[in-house]
Write an enzyme that holds these catalytic residues in place. Sequence first.
Site, mmCIF file in Angstrom:
data_model
loop_
_atom_site.group_PDB
_atom_site.id
_atom_site.type_symbol
_atom_site.label_atom_id
_atom_site.label_comp_id
_atom_site.label_asym_id
_atom_site.label_seq_id
_atom_site.Cartn_x
_atom_site.Cartn_y
_atom_site.Cartn_z
ATOM 1 C CE LYS A 143 -3.876 -1.543 4.535
ATOM 2 N NZ LYS A 143 -4.166 -1.006 3.188
ATOM 3 C CB SER A 155 -0.799 -1.767 1.270
ATOM 4 O OG SER A 155 -2.070 -1.166 1.402
ATOM 5 C CB SER A 163 -4.243 -1.282 -0.937
ATOM 6 O OG SER A 163 -2.987 -0.745 -1.257
#
Lengths: 481, 467
Positions: A77, A152, A176
Site C-alpha cells: 500500500k 482504503s 481499511s
Amino acid sequence: MNLKISALEYVEEVKNGNLSAEDFVSETIDRIKNVDEKLHAFLQVNSKAIEQASQIDKKIKSGDKVGSCFGMPISIKDNICIKHSKTTCASKMLEKFVAPYDATVISRLKEQDAVFVGKANMDEFAMGLTTEFSAYGPSRNPWNTDYVPGGSSGGSAVSVSAFECVASLGSDTGGSVRNPASFCSTVGYKPTYGLISRFGLISYANSIEQIGPVTRTVKDTAFLLNIISGLDSHDNTTIDNTGQDYLADIDSGIEGKKIGIIQEMAGEGTDPEVRSATNDAVSKLEGLGATCEDASIDMVKYSVAAYYTITATEAGSNLARYDNLRYGYDFPVEGFEFNSYISKARTKFGPEVIRRMILGGFVPSAGHAGKYFLKALKVKSKLTKEIHEAFKKYDYLVAPTVPVLPFKIGEKIDDPIALFLVDFNTVMSNLTGIPSISVPFTISKGLPIGIQLMANNNEDKSLLRSARALESTVKLPEVPI
Amino acid sequence: MTKIGLEIHCQLTKLESKLFCSCKANYRQYEPNTNVCPICMGLPGTLPRINQKAIEKATTIAMALNCSTPDHIAFFRKNYFYPDLPKNFQITQLNIYGETSIGGSGMIMVGDKKIRITRIQLEEDPGRLIYEGSSSKNQITLVDYNRAGTPLVEIVTEPDFENPKQVRDFLNILSDLLENLDVSDPGLEGAMRADANVSIEGGNKVEIKNIGSFHDLEKAVHFEITRQESLHSRAIPIAQETRHWDDKRKITISSRSKEEELDYRYFLEGDIPWVEISKDLQEKLKAEMPESISSKKERYISKYNIPEQVANVLSSDKFYSDLFDSSHTEKNAKEIANIITTDLMGLVDTTEKRNESKLEPTHLQDLADSIVSGKLTRTNAKNALYEIVKTGKNLSQIISELDLGNVSDENELIKIIDQVISEEPQAVEQAKSNPQTINFLVGKVMQKTKGKADPKLTLELLQKKIS
Ligand SMILES: [Zn+2]
C-alpha cells in the site's frame, strides 16, 4: 504458468525447483500490464522487480542462504515507505516524496527475499472505504469493474484478488484492510494493536491503526505475520511475541469453542443477502463443533461516531506536518508571510482529507472537546470494557465484515453519512485494539461477501485458527478477470 | 503586592542525544540542518523513540526541586503551525488529566523565601529561526532544525516572587543546581530561556515571552514592574496581555499576534505509551544524585574550617567544588580553597576558558605544598598558576623555567645579606636601636633576589648578623 497459487504454494514450488522466481515475477508483471489499465490497483510498478527476482534465483542456484519468501511478488500500500521509492499516500501533497528509509515491515520482508512489485492504490491518506478518494483515480473491483473494491486498501485487495501479486500489505484504521478484502474476496487481517510495527507507515490515526496482510488464504496471512510481527525498537507501541509461530497448529480447528454473534452488527441496516450469508457462516461454525449464540455489545451503536471523532482529531494533527517546507511537491516558498504560505501550500489535499481535517480542528477544540472528543474517548473506553467482558464468555465474536454488498463506483461518494455507515462493523476492533479478520465466504449476485471473526487482545494465533477453520468450509468461484 | 511567576526552559545539554532520536543533543557545533534525521525532521512515517536517559535526568531535576514524581508519565501533543516545528505539533507534557508530567508540585528555598514549583515537564525544543534582511519587505526567515528535538525541561513556578532581586537569587540557585546535577550547562547560548508573568497590586497579569537568557530575565521583570507602576501612577489600567522581550532594546513590547487565543488542541501522544518510572528506578536515581550544594558547603565549613564565604563560592560552582574535592587533603584543604577562590577564579571565568584549562588536581596539591613549605611566595604561586592553566606543565618545570623558586639556600642568602649590610650602614645602625626598621633591610634583600628570597629565613639571618 499458473499465477493463481497461494504464497505457501509459491514457496513450495520455488523450493522444489519447479518454478523460478524470475519467471513468476516476470509473468506477474505481464499480468499487471494486461489487467491493471482496467483495475488500477497500482500507482507505481517496480521496474527492477524482474532483476531482483533473478538475483534471488542466483542465490538459490548457488546454494546460498535464501529468505523464506523466495522472491515472492508482493504489493505494498502506498502509505508504507520503501527506501528510495516514491510514497505518495495517493495524495498530490506527497506527489514527489521519496522515502529515505524502509518501514520495519519492508526491511523484514527484504531480509526474507520478498520482491515488491509495486505500490498499491488507496484512498488519499487512507481516508475512505472505496478507493474513490485516491488523487490518482479509483481502483475497480475485479469481480465487476463497475463496482468499488472497498478501501482504503483497495489496491492491495484488487492486486491479490486479480493475481497481480501473491500477497499484499495494507493498513487498517477502521476496516481499511478487512473492508476491501470482503469486497474483493480475499483474506484481510487486522492484528492486535502493536503486533506489527508502524514505523514507516504514514500515520492517519496512529492510536488505533495497524498494518495488515491481504492474502489469498488464511495460512498465507499467518506466514506473513511470522515475518513482519513483533517488537521493534523504532515503534514504542509494539508487543513482544517472541516464540509465536502463527502457522503451527493452524489446522487444529475450533471444536468446543464458544462464539458470540454480535446482534448490533447484523441488524436492520444489514443487507438481506449479507444477513443470510452470516447465518450460513454461523451454521458452518457450529458444524465445526463450536457453539454459537447471540451476543450484544451495546456501545457498538456509538462506535462510528466515536471513531470519526477520534480519527479526525488525530488526522488533523498527523497531517499538520505537510506544509511543504521540507518535502512534498514543487512549490516556491519565497515571498509569502507564513500563514498565507501555509494555506497556499496545503491546497493540494483532496476533498475527503480536507473534510476530516476541518472536523479534526473542531471536535477537540476548546469549548467543544467535552461534547465531542472527550466523549468519544469515553465511548472508546466503555466499549473496550464491554468487549473484555464479552471475551470472558466467548472465544470469538462473529459478524459480517461489511453490512452491505459492494456498490457501484460513484454511488455513495457524495453521501459521507452513507459511507460512514459502511464502516459500522469494522471500527470496533480498531477502537478496542482487538484482532479481527475477514474471511471470503460467498458470492452473491456476482459480488463477494466476507465474514469477520474477532478475538481478544493478543489472541491472534487462536483467531487465525478459527479463520482457517471457517475458510476450510468454503469453496469459491474464480475471479472473472 | 507585586507577584512574579516564572516558566524556565532548560535544555538538557549534557545528554548525548535528542529526546526522540539519536541526533546530538548539543547541536551548537553543526552547520545548519546537518544534525538532523528523518525523525527530528518529522518525515512521514517516522515515530518518536523515547530517550530513557532524558527521562532519568529530568526526574533527577524534579527530585532536586523537591517535586513529587509520579510512577507513570504521559506525553501530549501541542498542536500549532510554526515553521520551526517539523511536525507542526510539539510533544510535551500536561497535567490537566491528572498528574502525568515528570514533576509535580515542589519548592525551593531562596534565602528565607519559599518559592513553590507548580510542575516540571519534559518536552522537545523546536528548531531555530534566523531572520535576515533589513526591512520587513525584504525580510527572509531561515530555518535550522539542528535544535529540533533537543530535550527541554520546563520548570513552572507559582507567582511567589515579589521583586527582581528574588528572581535573580532564584536563578543563581537554579543554575548552580542544574550545573551541580550535571544535566545542563547554563552558560551555553540558548540553553536557558524563560517566560515570566508579572502583576502589581491592583493590576492585571501580564505575560512576557521569549526571554533568551537568565540575565535578561531579571532585566525584563524589572522593566515590566517599572512600566506597570508608571501606568498605575497615572491611573491608566494595565491590560491583561502577552508581551515580548526585545533583547536588542531591552524593553517589553505588546504582542500583536493573537498568540494568547491559540487553541493547542492538546491530546495524548499515542506513539509514546505511558512511561513507567518505577519506585526502584526512583530510589536508584536518588542514590546516584550528586551531593547537594548546601551539603557540600556544610562539609567544607565543619570538616576543614573553611570560612563561610569561601565555602559558599566553592560549593555553588561545580567546576570549583569538583576541583577542590579531587585535590585537597586534610592538611592543605584551606590553602587549596584559597587558591581556587582567589587566584583561579579570574583565570577560568568562562566556559571556553574552563574547557581550555590544562589545570589538573595534582597541580593544586603541588602549589599548596609549595606555599606552605615556603618554596613559593603567594605572588609567584599566582604566576605559576597562570602558566599551569595555559600549558599544563608541572610545577617544578615552571618554577625552573620562569625562575620563580625562593632563594632558601642559606649560603647564597648570607652572601646577599652581607652585600646589603655593607651597602646600607646607616640602616643597619638604625635597626640595631630600633628592631622595627629591619624590614627595610629585608626589602633590600628582596629587591636583589627579585622577590624570591624566603622572607622568613631572610629575617632570621639578618637578625643574627646585626645583633
Ligand atoms: Zn534526529
